[in-house]
Design a protein around this motif. Sequence first.
Motif, PDB file in Angstrom:
ATOM      1  N   TRP A   1      -5.425  -0.974   3.690  1.00 26.74           N
ATOM      2  CA  TRP A   1      -4.993  -2.074   2.760  1.00 26.74           C
ATOM      3  C   TRP A   1      -5.329  -3.368   3.337  1.00 26.74           C
ATOM      4  O   TRP A   1      -6.045  -4.121   2.757  1.00 26.74           O
TER       5      TRP A   1
ATOM      6  N   SER B   1       0.850  -1.329  -0.107  1.00 27.78           N
ATOM      7  CA  SER B   1       0.094   0.014  -0.044  1.00 27.78           C
ATOM      8  C   SER B   1       0.797   1.262   0.012  1.00 27.78           C
ATOM      9  O   SER B   1       0.245   2.441  -0.231  1.00 27.78           O
TER      10      SER B   1
ATOM     11  N   TRP C   1      -8.564  -0.996  -5.221  1.00 25.47           N
ATOM     12  CA  TRP C   1      -7.903  -0.527  -4.293  1.00 25.47           C
ATOM     13  C   TRP C   1      -7.769   1.026  -4.110  1.00 25.47           C
ATOM     14  O   TRP C   1      -8.223   1.496  -3.224  1.00 25.47           O
TER      15      TRP C   1
ATOM     16  N   ARG D   1      -9.358   3.254  -1.102  1.00 19.94           N
ATOM     17  CA  ARG D   1      -8.768   4.058  -0.473  1.00 19.94           C
ATOM     18  C   ARG D   1      -9.522   5.586  -0.511  1.00 19.94           C
ATOM     19  O   ARG D   1      -9.335   6.176   0.476  1.00 19.94           O
TER      20      ARG D   1
END
Length: 160
Positions: A48, A38, A69, A73
Amino acid sequence: MTFIKIKRRGGPAKGTPSPLRGRPSPLRGRLLPQVWRSGPDPDHHRLWRKFVVARNQARYWHQEWTVSWEVYRDLLLPHVNNLGRRKDAWNLIRRDRNQPWTELNVIAAQRQTVLDQKKAGHRPYLPPHERERRRVNMVKYKLKGYTGKRYKRYDDDDTK
């Protein structure tokens, strides 16, 4: 009379501690942000881990997961210090529970929002493959003449 000396193999003599036993690894307790997938930011690292757990949980429940991801995030980074299972904690939720986990179907919301949502149809507490396995086992038990309360919930065939 001849004595034969028996040589023990593999380490020190019996009763003496091994010189390596009990020594911690030189890497134990160290953070290695340069190898994190990450990136070196600790907040990204926490997110993560939650991302991987959520993705694998969706796979276990046979739910389609296409959230990347980067999207995960960006949605949860503002709430990174308030994630969890409390009512005021923030989670990634689906707008429509009948749809898969896609980037258009997920939002970051407080857990109370999920608890207040109207339940979308039957919400099984077991994944579909486990329900199918238990239903098949119930048929086997019925053929054997079993009349107990085990698998009582799976007597009806409304799960097909």
